[in-house]
Enzyme design. Structure first.
Site, PDB file in Angstrom:
ATOM      1  N   HIS A  10       0.274   1.025  43.943  1.00 48.04           N
ATOM      2  CA  HIS A  10      -0.424   0.981  42.646  1.00 48.04           C
ATOM      3  C   HIS A  10       0.072  -0.140  41.918  1.00 48.04           C
ATOM      4  O   HIS A  10      -0.681  -1.007  41.351  1.00 48.04           O
ATOM      5  CB  HIS A  10      -0.560   2.460  42.310  1.00 48.04           C
ATOM      6  CG  HIS A  10      -1.078   2.493  40.726  1.00 48.04           C
ATOM      7  ND1 HIS A  10      -0.496   3.515  39.962  1.00 48.04           N
ATOM      8  CD2 HIS A  10      -2.050   1.707  40.146  1.00 48.04           C
ATOM      9  CE1 HIS A  10      -0.975   3.154  38.810  1.00 48.04           C
ATOM     10  NE2 HIS A  10      -1.749   2.249  38.874  1.00 48.04           N
TER      11      HIS A  10
ATOM     12  N   ARG B 218     -12.290  -1.748  42.473  1.00 45.02           N
ATOM     13  CA  ARG B 218     -11.665  -0.373  42.500  1.00 45.02           C
ATOM     14  C   ARG B 218     -11.911   0.329  41.124  1.00 45.02           C
ATOM     15  O   ARG B 218     -11.296  -0.150  40.015  1.00 45.02           O
ATOM     16  CB  ARG B 218     -10.197  -0.397  42.644  1.00 45.02           C
ATOM     17  CG  ARG B 218      -9.642  -1.091  44.033  1.00 45.02           C
ATOM     18  CD  ARG B 218      -8.002  -1.158  43.843  1.00 45.02           C
ATOM     19  NE  ARG B 218      -7.698  -1.280  45.170  1.00 45.02           N
ATOM     20  CZ  ARG B 218      -7.318  -2.595  45.821  1.00 45.02           C
ATOM     21  NH1 ARG B 218      -7.446  -3.521  44.940  1.00 45.02           N
ATOM     22  NH2 ARG B 218      -6.788  -2.521  47.220  1.00 45.02           N
TER      23      ARG B 218
ATOM     24  N   ARG C 225     -16.765   0.489  44.405  1.00 41.12           N
ATOM     25  CA  ARG C 225     -16.017   1.443  45.313  1.00 41.12           C
ATOM     26  C   ARG C 225     -16.217   2.748  44.407  1.00 41.12           C
ATOM     27  O   ARG C 225     -15.637   2.789  43.179  1.00 41.12           O
ATOM     28  CB  ARG C 225     -14.769   1.421  45.545  1.00 41.12           C
ATOM     29  CG  ARG C 225     -14.322   2.493  46.760  1.00 41.12           C
ATOM     30  CD  ARG C 225     -13.031   2.001  47.163  1.00 41.12           C
ATOM     31  NE  ARG C 225     -11.923   1.973  46.158  1.00 41.12           N
ATOM     32  CZ  ARG C 225     -10.454   1.709  46.809  1.00 41.12           C
ATOM     33  NH1 ARG C 225     -10.266   1.199  47.926  1.00 41.12           N
ATOM     34  NH2 ARG C 225      -9.537   1.888  45.530  1.00 41.12           N
TER      35      ARG C 225
ATOM     36  N   GLU D  53     -11.160   2.606  56.999  1.00 33.01           N
ATOM     37  CA  GLU D  53      -9.796   2.557  56.518  1.00 33.01           C
ATOM     38  C   GLU D  53      -8.966   3.888  57.060  1.00 33.01           C
ATOM     39  O   GLU D  53      -7.959   4.149  56.959  1.00 33.01           O
ATOM     40  CB  GLU D  53      -9.727   2.325  55.179  1.00 33.01           C
ATOM     41  CG  GLU D  53     -10.184   3.356  54.344  1.00 33.01           C
ATOM     42  CD  GLU D  53     -10.079   3.512  52.787  1.00 33.01           C
ATOM     43  OE1 GLU D  53      -9.187   2.494  52.453  1.00 33.01           O
ATOM     44  OE2 GLU D  53     -10.505   4.031  51.994  1.00 33.01           O
TER      45      GLU D  53
ATOM     46  N   ASN E  25      -5.123  -1.765  54.021  1.00 34.47           N
ATOM     47  CA  ASN E  25      -3.910  -1.232  53.525  1.00 34.47           C
ATOM     48  C   ASN E  25      -3.723   0.062  54.140  1.00 34.47           C
ATOM     49  O   ASN E  25      -2.748   0.964  54.264  1.00 34.47           O
ATOM     50  CB  ASN E  25      -3.995  -1.062  51.869  1.00 34.47           C
ATOM     51  CG  ASN E  25      -4.444  -2.459  51.355  1.00 34.47           C
ATOM     52  OD1 ASN E  25      -3.879  -3.348  51.898  1.00 34.47           O
ATOM     53  ND2 ASN E  25      -4.751  -2.518  50.021  1.00 34.47           N
ATOM     54  N   ASP E  26      -4.925   0.968  54.034  1.00 34.81           N
ATOM     55  CA  ASP E  26      -4.862   2.311  54.454  1.00 34.81           C
ATOM     56  C   ASP E  26      -5.164   2.567  55.963  1.00 34.81           C
ATOM     57  O   ASP E  26      -4.362   3.175  56.615  1.00 34.81           O
ATOM     58  CB  ASP E  26      -6.177   3.245  53.844  1.00 34.81           C
ATOM     59  CG  ASP E  26      -5.634   3.833  52.434  1.00 34.81           C
ATOM     60  OD1 ASP E  26      -4.627   4.205  52.241  1.00 34.81           O
ATOM     61  OD2 ASP E  26      -6.393   3.594  51.382  1.00 34.81           O
TER      62      ASP E  26
ATOM     63  N   ARG F 193       2.318   3.783  53.057  1.00 34.66           N
ATOM     64  CA  ARG F 193       2.291   2.403  52.500  1.00 34.66           C
ATOM     65  C   ARG F 193       3.084   2.156  51.215  1.00 34.66           C
ATOM     66  O   ARG F 193       3.476   1.189  50.546  1.00 34.66           O
ATOM     67  CB  ARG F 193       0.820   1.895  52.138  1.00 34.66           C
ATOM     68  CG  ARG F 193       0.083   2.930  51.064  1.00 34.66           C
ATOM     69  CD  ARG F 193      -1.369   2.832  51.007  1.00 34.66           C
ATOM     70  NE  ARG F 193      -1.746   2.044  50.176  1.00 34.66           N
ATOM     71  CZ  ARG F 193      -3.140   1.572  49.794  1.00 34.66           C
ATOM     72  NH1 ARG F 193      -4.047   2.130  50.161  1.00 34.66           N
ATOM     73  NH2 ARG F 193      -3.391   0.733  48.785  1.00 34.66           N
TER      74      ARG F 193
HETATM   75  C1  PEP Z   1      -7.509  -0.386  51.299  1.00 36.90           C
HETATM   76  O1  PEP Z   1      -7.215   0.538  51.680  1.00 36.90           O
HETATM   77  O2  PEP Z   1      -7.191  -1.422  52.197  1.00 36.90           O
HETATM   78  C2  PEP Z   1      -7.931  -0.822  50.297  1.00 36.90           C
HETATM   79  C3  PEP Z   1      -8.572  -1.709  50.035  1.00 36.90           C
HETATM   80  O3  PEP Z   1      -8.058   0.061  49.317  1.00 36.90           O
HETATM   81  P1  PEP Z   1      -6.702   0.754  48.443  1.00 36.90           P
HETATM   82  O4  PEP Z   1      -5.923  -0.352  48.562  1.00 36.90           O
HETATM   83  O5  PEP Z   1      -7.514   0.760  47.106  1.00 36.90           O
HETATM   84  O6  PEP Z   1      -6.601   1.968  49.218  1.00 36.90           O
HETATM   85 MG    MG Z   2      -7.650   2.315  50.628  1.00 40.20          MG
END
Ligand code: PEP
Ligand code: MG
Length: 587
Positions: free
Chosen positions: A193, A300, A336, A434, A457-458, A468
């Site tokens: 974050h 987001r 989203r 994801e 990312n997830d 992560r």
């Molecule tokens: C991800 O998970 O790649 C994504 C774009 O969402 P966030 O980073 O907000 O979890």
């Molecule tokens: Mg994500």
């Protein structure tokens, strides 16, 4: 002390400035027995500390209102009301009368309250825990004479570098961008974050430094290099000159890149790629709309919630979405639904869970709290009238979640009709791929979802079982692991094979080398950090699709992320030479 502290590059840019060290943690308190004679003076000391804390909170609330908004400033009103609570004051007094020093008496009562609030069945009470922690730190610091603990009481124009353990929501809303020029944190990774927020704010940042807050004293001058992820403490004249020069070169490179910001992202063999922007805060939308991006691939929405004590209502959300949609005219804007949970929590958070990333978050929480979710869905349907809005669901693992959302959308439409509020009926509904379940079973979503967006990312986190947000594991967070590449390849083949748009919106898409492999894996849409639009266009425009495909095949057949990287790197260097812009954070 070591002069170079290495962390993780989270947001690019070089800044030089004084350290603003912030220990926003509950200080240790020793047990102090006082005599009967000392009791009245100790009670006065406690009252004085409360008054000082309230005075500071009022100043902080004013500042938060200026920098973030009225809703965000409300956090501090809540904290003031805790300090005014007669039960709370009486309880501390009673401990002092039992000959316990004021700081310990206060500490014990705060710990009791925090436990009680955290165990409460009522979510609104649980949400107050974060406020209690803030109040706990603030008042104890005053009682212990720990100096001014105001998190961001930095002189405007100071261009200081905030060094702290983690950037919590209550700290974030206080950030004065005229005073803070860069951020350095012990915790965090490129995809946590704090990193996402720093990039949104355009502040250079280094995260994952592990122990910078204990190594620095607070009186140093430092260089923060957000591009390579390091701090240099008390640099020499020669180092300062070198970094100023590098900052100039980066600025020139950026100016050069701006020239291609509006060019098409088209390969040398005429394959057209759509580059969209990731938008985390509505205020960013104007800037993102001028970045050269063709719409928003990921907005987001949880940043509308993080740092607040209440959820935004339908009207407030509607206005926030319309702001972004209008900035982009007729271009698509993928919004989203709330991905709250994991490391993105409103103030006070939700019930503490042992494994938040595997917990009650995102679409799971939204479907369980249908009334809360429907507020958002109604706002989105209404915003649909102003442009090409598309709704996207996070953390989907099963088709049931898509079906349940469609049922709620129907309910929302009936409710809006009953209220005579206009909205758009045919807003497309897509899913983020994801989780390994959604990736391996991606074909199950054909006919259920109208588009796919790969959240790398997830996807990397869950596929490789690497948290992560854990700085200790940052080197193991490797999007180029052949298993991840194979999943992306499969999702893209299945989606595009059925005529669906498949976008990649994770951080991976914003990194040149990764964008190259994604092109080769068949991805035709990338949603990137607005600052990265030109650099990604430069990559796309500098290679042919067939060359990228050959490179991606080699990476798919590699055995490790390192081998995959080498396969990609040597080809890219052949195409572009040994240039700095190919450098990026992750393996
Ligand atoms: C991800 O998970 O790649 C994504 C774009 O969402 P966030 O980073 O907000 O979890
Ligand atoms: Mg994500």
């Amino acid at each position: 002390m070591e002069r170079v502290l290495n962390g993780i590059s989270a947001s690019p840019g070089i800044v030089l400035g004084p350290v603003h060290l912030l220990h926003w943690e509950v200080p240790d308190v020793t047990h102090r027995i006082i005599s009967d004679e000392e009791v009245p003076a100790e009670q006065v000391r406690f009252r004085d500390a409360l008054e000082t804390a309230k005075r500071k909170l009022r100043a902080v609330a004013e500042r938060a209102e200026r920098h973030a908004g009225t809703e965000e400033a409300a956090i501090f009103e809540v904290q003031i009301s805790i300090l005014d609570d007669p039960d709370f004051i009486a309880k501390v007094d009673s401990y002092i009368r039992q000959n316990i020093g004021a700081e310990k008496a206060f500490d014990v009562v705060m710990l009791e309250w925090r436990q009680q609030f955290a165990r409460s069945a009522a979510p609104l009470v649980r949400e107050r825990v974060g406020d209690l922690v803030d109040v706990h730190i603030r008042v104890l610091s005053i009682l212990l004479g720990l100096g001014d603990h105001d998190p961001v009481d930095v002189r405007p124009g100071a261009r200081a570098i905030l060094v702290t353990h983690d950037l919590t929501p209550s700290l974030t809303v206080q950030l004065d961008r005229n005073a803070i020029a860069g951020i350095a944190t012990d915790s965090g990774t490129r995809t946590s974050h704090v990193a996402i927020l720093a990039r949104s704010l355009g502040l250079p940042a280094v995260v994952g430094l592990l122990d910078a807050t204990s190594r620095l004293r607070g009186d140093e001058f430092i260089v923060l290099d957000g591009s390579s992820g390091m701090l240099i403490v008390n640099p020499s004249e020669a180092e300062i000159a070198t970094f100023r020069h590098r900052a100039d070169v980066e600025a020139q490179d950026e100016a050069e890149l701006q020239k291609i910001a509006d060019a098409d992202a088209i390969t040398t063999d005429a394959v057209r790629i759509t580059i969209r922007a990731n938008v985390d805060l509505p205020e960013e939308s104007e800037h993102a709309a001028h970045s050269g991006a063709e719409g928003v691939g990921l907005m987001r929405t949880e940043f509308l919630v993080v740092g607040r004590t209440t959820m935004p209502d339908e009207e407030e959300q509607y206005k926030a979405y319309v702001k972004v949609v209008q900035a982009f005219g007729a271009q698509p804007v993928v919004i989203r639904t709330f991905d709250i949970g994991g490391d993105k929590l409103p103030v006070g958070g939700f019930p503490h869970e042992p494994n938040p990333f595997l917990g009650w978050r995102a679409i799971r929480m939204c479907l369980d709290e249908a009334e809360l979710f429907k507020v958002q869905l109604r706002a989105l349907l209404r915003a649909g009238l102003h442009g090409d809005v598309r709704i996207m669901l996070p953390l989907v693992v099963t088709v049931d979640e898509v079906r349940a959302t469609r049922a709620l959308l129907q309910e929302c439409m009936r409710e809006l009709e009953a209220r005579n509020v206009p909205f758009r009926r045919d807003v497309p509904l897509g899913v983020m791929i994801e989780t390994p379940a959604a990736a391996v079973g991606v074909d199950l979503f054909i006919g259920e979802a109208e588009f796919f967006s790969i959240g790398t990312n997830d996807l990397v986190q869950y596929t490789l079982a690497v948290d992560r947000g854990n700085a200790n594991l940052a080197e193991r967070f490797t999007p180029l692991h052949p298993a991840v590449l194979r999943l992306i390849h499969r999702i893209t083949e299945v989606g595009t094979g059925h005529g669906l748009e498949v976008c990649v919106c994770g951080e991976m898409a914003s990194e040149p080398l990764m964008a190259f492999v994604l092109l080769g894996l068949g991805v035709r849409q990338l949603s990137v950090n607005p600052r990265s639009v030109p650099v990604i266009k430069r990559i796309i425009r500098g290679v042919s699709e067939s060359f990228a495909r050959e490179a991606a095949n080699a990476a798919l057949n590699a055995r490790t992320a390192d081998e995959a990287r080498k396969e990609l790197e040597f080809r890219l260097r052949a195409a572009f030479g040994n240039v700095a812009f190919l450098r990026d954070g992750a393996a």
